[in-house]
Design a protein around this motif. Structure first.
Motif, mmCIF file in Angstrom:
data_model
loop_
_atom_site.group_PDB
_atom_site.id
_atom_site.type_symbol
_atom_site.label_atom_id
_atom_site.label_comp_id
_atom_site.label_asym_id
_atom_site.label_seq_id
_atom_site.Cartn_x
_atom_site.Cartn_y
_atom_site.Cartn_z
ATOM 1 N N GLU A 15 -3.084 7.553 -3.629
ATOM 2 C CA GLU A 15 -3.536 8.817 -3.048
ATOM 3 C C GLU A 15 -2.992 9.012 -1.635
ATOM 4 O OE1 GLU A 15 -7.725 8.466 -3.283
ATOM 5 O OE2 GLU A 15 -7.833 8.823 -5.456
ATOM 6 N N THR A 16 -2.961 7.918 -0.862
ATOM 7 C CA THR A 16 -2.469 8.003 0.513
ATOM 8 C C THR A 16 -0.988 8.343 0.543
ATOM 9 O OG1 THR A 16 -4.124 6.381 1.234
ATOM 10 C CG2 THR A 16 -2.252 6.766 2.700
ATOM 11 N N LEU A 17 -0.219 7.721 -0.331
ATOM 12 C CA LEU A 17 1.212 8.005 -0.404
ATOM 13 C C LEU A 17 1.451 9.454 -0.824
ATOM 14 C CD1 LEU A 17 2.458 4.730 -2.135
ATOM 15 C CD2 LEU A 17 2.967 5.450 0.206
ATOM 16 N N ALA A 18 0.668 9.933 -1.783
ATOM 17 C CA ALA A 18 0.822 11.310 -2.240
ATOM 18 C C ALA A 18 0.450 12.298 -1.137
ATOM 19 C CB ALA A 18 -0.043 11.550 -3.474
ATOM 20 N N ALA A 19 -0.618 11.993 -0.393
ATOM 21 C CA ALA A 19 -1.062 12.875 0.687
ATOM 22 C C ALA A 19 -0.026 12.959 1.802
ATOM 23 C CB ALA A 19 -2.386 12.389 1.252
ATOM 24 N N ALA A 20 0.769 11.894 1.951
ATOM 25 C CA ALA A 20 1.809 11.867 2.975
ATOM 26 C C ALA A 20 3.068 12.589 2.526
ATOM 27 C CB ALA A 20 2.133 10.425 3.353
ATOM 28 N N GLY A 21 3.032 13.136 1.329
ATOM 29 C CA GLY A 21 4.180 13.884 0.836
ATOM 30 C C GLY A 21 5.188 13.041 0.101
ATOM 31 N N GLY A 22 4.826 11.825 -0.207
ATOM 32 C CA GLY A 22 5.756 10.942 -0.894
ATOM 33 C C GLY A 22 5.878 11.276 -2.372
ATOM 34 N N GLY A 23 7.071 11.116 -2.910
ATOM 35 C CA GLY A 23 7.293 11.348 -4.330
ATOM 36 C C GLY A 23 7.624 10.048 -5.038
ATOM 37 N N GLN A 24 7.049 8.958 -4.548
ATOM 38 C CA GLN A 24 7.380 7.656 -5.087
ATOM 39 C C GLN A 24 6.928 7.512 -6.542
ATOM 40 O OE1 GLN A 24 5.536 8.127 -2.359
ATOM 41 N NE2 GLN A 24 6.677 7.327 -0.622
ATOM 42 N N SER A 25 7.708 6.749 -7.293
ATOM 43 C CA SER A 25 7.346 6.431 -8.666
ATOM 44 C C SER A 25 6.536 5.139 -8.652
ATOM 45 C CB SER A 25 8.596 6.268 -9.528
ATOM 46 O OG SER A 25 9.277 7.499 -9.644
ATOM 47 N N ILE A 26 5.313 5.205 -9.161
ATOM 48 C CA ILE A 26 4.383 4.087 -9.047
ATOM 49 C C ILE A 26 4.062 3.493 -10.409
ATOM 50 C CG2 ILE A 26 1.996 3.482 -8.460
ATOM 51 C CD1 ILE A 26 2.206 5.468 -6.140
ATOM 52 N N VAL A 27 4.059 2.159 -10.447
ATOM 53 C CA VAL A 27 3.631 1.406 -11.624
ATOM 54 C C VAL A 27 2.463 0.532 -11.202
ATOM 55 C CG1 VAL A 27 4.243 -0.386 -13.289
ATOM 56 C CG2 VAL A 27 5.917 1.395 -12.716
ATOM 57 N N PHE A 28 1.362 0.595 -11.929
ATOM 58 C CA PHE A 28 0.236 -0.283 -11.639
ATOM 59 C C PHE A 28 0.353 -1.558 -12.456
ATOM 60 C CE2 PHE A 28 -1.572 3.533 -9.869
ATOM 61 C CZ PHE A 28 -2.411 3.069 -8.864
ATOM 62 N N LEU A 29 0.071 -2.670 -11.803
ATOM 63 C CA LEU A 29 0.048 -3.977 -12.469
ATOM 64 C C LEU A 29 -1.196 -4.691 -11.975
ATOM 65 C CD1 LEU A 29 1.326 -6.122 -14.256
ATOM 66 C CD2 LEU A 29 2.650 -6.897 -12.270
ATOM 67 N N TYR A 52 17.296 -5.834 -8.894
ATOM 68 C CA TYR A 52 16.527 -5.029 -7.949
ATOM 69 C C TYR A 52 16.387 -5.725 -6.603
ATOM 70 C CZ TYR A 52 15.106 -2.089 -11.874
ATOM 71 O OH TYR A 52 15.109 -1.245 -12.950
ATOM 72 N N HIS A 53 16.351 -4.907 -5.560
ATOM 73 C CA HIS A 53 16.042 -5.411 -4.222
ATOM 74 C C HIS A 53 14.530 -5.285 -4.058
ATOM 75 C CE1 HIS A 53 16.036 -6.205 0.004
ATOM 76 N NE2 HIS A 53 15.709 -4.968 0.327
ATOM 77 N N VAL A 54 13.852 -6.428 -3.913
ATOM 78 C CA VAL A 54 12.391 -6.448 -3.925
ATOM 79 C C VAL A 54 11.839 -6.799 -2.547
ATOM 80 C CG1 VAL A 54 10.331 -7.414 -5.022
ATOM 81 C CG2 VAL A 54 12.457 -7.187 -6.333
ATOM 82 N N LEU A 55 10.856 -6.008 -2.100
ATOM 83 C CA LEU A 55 10.136 -6.291 -0.867
ATOM 84 C C LEU A 55 8.660 -6.457 -1.221
ATOM 85 C CD1 LEU A 55 11.795 -3.648 1.490
ATOM 86 C CD2 LEU A 55 12.237 -6.104 1.422
ATOM 87 N N SER A 56 8.066 -7.575 -0.783
ATOM 88 C CA SER A 56 6.696 -7.891 -1.157
ATOM 89 C C SER A 56 5.715 -7.658 -0.010
ATOM 90 C CB SER A 56 6.600 -9.360 -1.610
ATOM 91 O OG SER A 56 7.411 -9.575 -2.753
ATOM 92 N N PHE A 57 4.518 -7.200 -0.374
ATOM 93 C CA PHE A 57 3.446 -6.943 0.595
ATOM 94 C C PHE A 57 2.138 -7.494 0.034
ATOM 95 C CE2 PHE A 57 6.684 -3.738 1.002
ATOM 96 C CZ PHE A 57 6.845 -3.565 2.372
ATOM 97 N N GLN A 58 1.320 -8.063 0.915
ATOM 98 C CA GLN A 58 0.041 -8.626 0.480
ATOM 99 C C GLN A 58 -1.158 -7.798 0.911
ATOM 100 O OE1 GLN A 58 0.911 -12.927 1.773
ATOM 101 N NE2 GLN A 58 -0.225 -13.214 -0.145
ATOM 102 N N SER A 59 -0.923 -6.715 1.627
ATOM 103 C CA SER A 59 -2.024 -5.837 2.024
ATOM 104 C C SER A 59 -1.580 -4.385 1.947
ATOM 105 C CB SER A 59 -2.497 -6.155 3.440
ATOM 106 O OG SER A 59 -1.566 -5.704 4.401
ATOM 107 N N ALA A 60 -2.545 -3.527 1.659
ATOM 108 C CA ALA A 60 -2.244 -2.098 1.579
ATOM 109 C C ALA A 60 -1.751 -1.579 2.915
ATOM 110 C CB ALA A 60 -3.495 -1.339 1.132
ATOM 111 N N ARG A 61 -2.368 -2.039 3.988
ATOM 112 C CA ARG A 61 -1.997 -1.568 5.318
ATOM 113 C C ARG A 61 -0.541 -1.899 5.632
ATOM 114 N NH1 ARG A 61 -4.079 2.219 6.991
ATOM 115 N NH2 ARG A 61 -1.936 2.890 6.907
ATOM 116 N N ALA A 62 -0.098 -3.092 5.272
ATOM 117 C CA ALA A 62 1.279 -3.495 5.545
ATOM 118 C C ALA A 62 2.262 -2.595 4.805
ATOM 119 C CB ALA A 62 1.490 -4.950 5.149
ATOM 120 N N LEU A 63 1.937 -2.265 3.556
ATOM 121 C CA LEU A 63 2.836 -1.403 2.791
ATOM 122 C C LEU A 63 2.837 0.019 3.347
ATOM 123 C CD1 LEU A 63 3.560 -1.274 -0.933
ATOM 124 C CD2 LEU A 63 2.764 0.822 0.136
ATOM 125 N N LEU A 64 1.657 0.544 3.636
ATOM 126 C CA LEU A 64 1.565 1.924 4.117
ATOM 127 C C LEU A 64 2.181 2.103 5.501
ATOM 128 C CD1 LEU A 64 -2.037 2.795 2.897
ATOM 129 C CD2 LEU A 64 0.129 3.627 1.950
#
Length: 217
Positions: free
Chosen positions: A69-83, A30-42
């Protein structure tokens, strides 16, 4: 080097988690990109093309559920896994109801995490394929002229050429010409193919309808 099997975004404020999970996923292709804050990812454009987003529940500037919720509200169809290290039943239920692929707790077995990410990737690929087919169908339907669109609606409604000619106030020969051009533009051979194409596009406003078709509503 192994060929990449997809793009994964990893959001966690724990650098050790970012390193260990990043290495695990990287070793699996996998090609992995890391983020340490929600704002940076969004704020990142990478969310639009990610196959999977791994979210921590507790973040310094937000929480994973809010990010979902923010990603969904933006119309994103991303597949999310919580860890997460502080998951509870209400949070997991809320995440899964909102469409998360899985809800995992730290520490997690490598096989368990990889299985969840692979499932997320498969879901993302399936969703993209559906969206691409829909976009292609809509493009083809929008290529029709006004008259071809009217004929198309009536053919889908089950009308015969003679009936369509009467509905539109013309002759059957002319309808055959419009119908042939319409089928060629849409790349379909049979009425069944045409019906499937329209169903895939699900277009409420593709081209004008005839008075007959409008009257049936």
């Amino acid at each position: 080097m192994r060929e990449s099997t997809g793009k994964v975004l990893l959001l966690d404020d724990d650098e050790s988690i970012l390193r260990s999970v990043g290495r695990l996923l990287g070793a699996s292709g996998y090609h992995v990109l890391s983020f340490q804050s929600a704002r940076a990812l969004l704020d990142s454009d990478e969310t639009e093309t990610a196959d999977c987003i791994i979210l921590d529940l507790g973040l310094p500037d937000s929480d994973g559920l809010h990010v979902q919720e923010t990603l969904a509200a933006a119309g994103g169809g991303q597949s999310i896994v919580f860890l997460t290290g502080r998951g509870d039943i209400p949070a997991s239920v809320r995440a899964m109801k909102a469409g998360a692929v899985d809800f995992l707790t730290k520490p997690v077995e490598a096989e368990t995490l990889l299985a969840a990410v692979n499932m997320a990737r498969q879901r993302a690929c399936a969703l993209r394929e559906v969206e691409e087919k829909k976009a292609s169908a809509v493009r083809r339907l929008r290529s029709l002229t006004a008259r071809e669109a009217q004929v198309m609606h009536l053919v889908v409604a089950g009308r015969l050429n003679k009936q369509i000619a009467a509905d539109l106030g013309t002759v059957e020969k002319t309808i055959k010409v419009h119908r042939g051009r319409m089928m060629t533009k849409l790349g379909v051979r049979t009425v069944a193919d045409l019906v499937r194409l329209v169903a895939v596009a699900d277009p409420p406003d593709i081209g004008p309808k005839s008075n007959y078709d409008q009257g049936r509503r």
